[in-house]
Design a protein around this motif. Structure first.
Motif, PDB file in Angstrom:
ATOM      1  N   ASP A  36       0.663  -1.217   0.132  1.00  0.00           N
ATOM      2  CA  ASP A  36      -0.128   0.128   0.013  1.00  0.00           C
ATOM      3  C   ASP A  36       1.099   1.162  -0.071  1.00  0.00           C
ATOM      4  OD1 ASP A  36      -2.418  -1.387   0.007  1.00  0.00           O
ATOM      5  OD2 ASP A  36      -2.043  -1.802   2.204  1.00  0.00           O
ATOM      6  N   TYR A  37       0.355   2.366  -0.540  1.00  0.00           N
ATOM      7  CA  TYR A  37       1.364   3.381  -0.845  1.00  0.00           C
ATOM      8  C   TYR A  37       0.432   4.708  -0.933  1.00  0.00           C
ATOM      9  CZ  TYR A  37       4.685   0.143  -2.687  1.00  0.00           C
ATOM     10  OH  TYR A  37       5.646  -0.999  -2.793  1.00  0.00           O
ATOM     11  N   ARG A  38       1.057   5.802  -0.291  1.00  0.00           N
ATOM     12  CA  ARG A  38       0.428   7.022  -0.297  1.00  0.00           C
ATOM     13  C   ARG A  38       1.453   8.005  -0.580  1.00  0.00           C
ATOM     14  NH1 ARG A  38       2.178   9.970   4.189  1.00  0.00           N
ATOM     15  NH2 ARG A  38       3.487   8.772   5.771  1.00  0.00           N
ATOM     16  N   ILE A  39       1.183   9.393  -0.876  1.00  0.00           N
ATOM     17  CA  ILE A  39       2.149  10.349  -1.260  1.00  0.00           C
ATOM     18  C   ILE A  39       2.748  10.952  -0.150  1.00  0.00           C
ATOM     19  CG2 ILE A  39       0.454  12.040  -1.651  1.00  0.00           C
ATOM     20  CD1 ILE A  39       2.255  13.220  -3.818  1.00  0.00           C
ATOM     21  N   ASP A  40       3.977  11.165   0.161  1.00  0.00           N
ATOM     22  CA  ASP A  40       4.584  12.072   1.309  1.00  0.00           C
ATOM     23  C   ASP A  40       4.145  13.326   1.315  1.00  0.00           C
ATOM     24  OD1 ASP A  40       6.347  13.492   3.103  1.00  0.00           O
ATOM     25  OD2 ASP A  40       7.402  11.794   3.039  1.00  0.00           O
ATOM     26  N   PRO A  41       3.390  13.923   2.247  1.00  0.00           N
ATOM     27  CA  PRO A  41       3.029  15.442   2.362  1.00  0.00           C
ATOM     28  C   PRO A  41       3.891  16.394   1.909  1.00  0.00           C
ATOM     29  CG  PRO A  41       2.123  14.368   4.372  1.00  0.00           C
ATOM     30  CD  PRO A  41       3.189  13.263   3.565  1.00  0.00           C
ATOM     31  N   ASP A  42       5.364  16.198   2.178  1.00  0.00           N
ATOM     32  CA  ASP A  42       6.301  16.807   2.017  1.00  0.00           C
ATOM     33  C   ASP A  42       6.763  16.873   0.298  1.00  0.00           C
ATOM     34  OD1 ASP A  42       6.930  17.908   4.446  1.00  0.00           O
ATOM     35  OD2 ASP A  42       8.163  15.968   4.832  1.00  0.00           O
ATOM     36  N   LEU A  43       5.999  16.244  -0.419  1.00  0.00           N
ATOM     37  CA  LEU A  43       6.122  16.130  -1.805  1.00  0.00           C
ATOM     38  C   LEU A  43       4.969  16.664  -2.478  1.00  0.00           C
ATOM     39  CD1 LEU A  43       7.713  12.562  -2.317  1.00  0.00           C
ATOM     40  CD2 LEU A  43       9.011  14.603  -2.313  1.00  0.00           C
ATOM     41  N   THR A  44       4.220  17.334  -1.525  1.00  0.00           N
ATOM     42  CA  THR A  44       3.001  18.106  -2.240  1.00  0.00           C
ATOM     43  C   THR A  44       3.188  19.696  -2.057  1.00  0.00           C
ATOM     44  OG1 THR A  44       1.836  17.911  -0.027  1.00  0.00           O
ATOM     45  CG2 THR A  44       1.593  16.198  -1.711  1.00  0.00           C
TER      46      THR A  44
END
Length: 339
Positions: free
Chosen positions: A34-42
């Motif tokens: 399972d994956y999610r985008i790191d908030p620091d990459l937004t």
């Protein structure tokens, strides 16, 4: 300044540079499925830097002119010019000697890198902070695989790409009129520990190769889904010394383990379902086998290295970048001291 002068300055910086990054974050990490985008990459609304784009004609290069004898341009067309994408973060102060990150297959992951710079150059946590490096994303010369310009640039076991980036691309960035107008005192560090390279697939292999052959120029290396397989042109001059191309890093001559340890900091990754994952060893083209063996060789030799194995993902999978790239950048820059 001449290329010889630049090389001399960088060699002096390499001799005097020391790093004490510690071992935190090293070793193997298995992630997913399972994956999610790191908030620091937004985009978190932080101050933005400046973005630039220009082109370089291949015919004007002294290293990659697009006319190499290994190419088959009628089957694998060569670009007439390549685009260069540059991002200078808001945290950079004009006149400071800037560290740099070179990104292969530009623009590549530049959007994620831009967000990481906007968010993490101003982070309060010293263990989650990035230096204000300048991102330089370089478009490849065209096509893919053997007999292609991209393959020549990325899969060849030599220092040609490192010399091209150092001696032609970086000076072109500094001499670009728009960039000079915005940052009249812009300069790049000569400290090789302030020069990072990242890429995916053959671009990942190219990142390792740049540091391997020229650690006096580039020392922080990021390779996602690295093409550590036999993809060097069969008629390349380098075949005589490295007959299996990048496969030689970990197998055959065991280049990593049999060579003197180099001053490098290295991140590698491979996906569970990466290219040709079920190929037998004798094909020299199993990306998963190559990725795992490269990581094991680096560990055995005692390198500062971090290896990510991602479950349920494929070659250069977007989800892996979105989850890991901020962590990767923070880890790869550990120990760097700004000038």
């Amino acid at each position: 300044m001449s290329l010889i002068g630049l090389l001399g300055q960088t060699a002096k910086a390499a001799e005097s540079s020391t790093e004490h990054p510690g071992t935190e974050g090293e070793g193997k990490y298995t992630i997913g499925p399972d994956y999610r985008i790191d908030p620091d990459l937004t985009d978190r609304g932080n101050p933005k830097g400046k973005y630039f784009e220009f082109t370089m004609r291949l015919a004007e290069s002294k290293i990659f002119r697009g006319d190499d004898s290994t190419l088959a341009p009628e089957k694998k067309p060569v670009r007439k010019e390549r685009k260069i994408f540059v991002y200078v973060p808001a945290a950079y102060q004009d006149g400071a000697k800037a560290p740099i990150l070179v990104i292969h297959d530009g623009p590549g992951q530049l959007k994620l890198v831009r967000n990481a710079l906007d968010n993490l150059t101003i982070a309060n946590d010293p263990n989650r902070k990035l230096p204000a490096f300048i991102a330089v994303a370089v478009e490849n010369g065209g096509n893919d695989g053997k007999k292609s310009e991209r393959g020549l640039e990325y899969d060849t076991m030599s220092d040609r790409l490192a010399r091209f980036i150092h001696g032609e691309v970086l000076p072109a960035v500094l001499n670009n009129a728009d960039i000079k107008a915005a940052y009249p005192k812009l300069t790049f560090t000569e400290n090789p520990w302030g020069r990072a390279v990242m890429g995916c697939s053959s671009g990942g292999a190219a990142a390792l190769t740049m540091g391997w052959f020229r650690p006096d120029l580039f020392r922080r290396l990021i390779a996602y889904s690295g093409t550590f397989v036999d993809q060097q042109d069969d008629d390349a001059a380098e075949e005589g010394k490295y007959p299996l191309g990048a496969w030689e890093y970990h197998s055959g001559m065991k280049l990593i383990e049999s060579s003197e340890k180099k001053p490098l900091r290295i991140f590698t990754h491979v996906s569970e379902n990466d290219l040709r994952a079920k190929d037998p060893e004798e094909t020299h083209h199993n990306w998963v086998m190559a990725g795992e063996r490269t990581a094991a060789a680096l560990k055995s030799k005692g390198y500062n290295q971090r290896f990510v194995f991602s479950l349920g993902t494929s070659h250069c999978d977007r989800r892996v970048f979105e989850q890991t790239l901020a962590d990767t950048l923070v880890w790869i820059w550990r120990g760097y001291h700004a000038e």
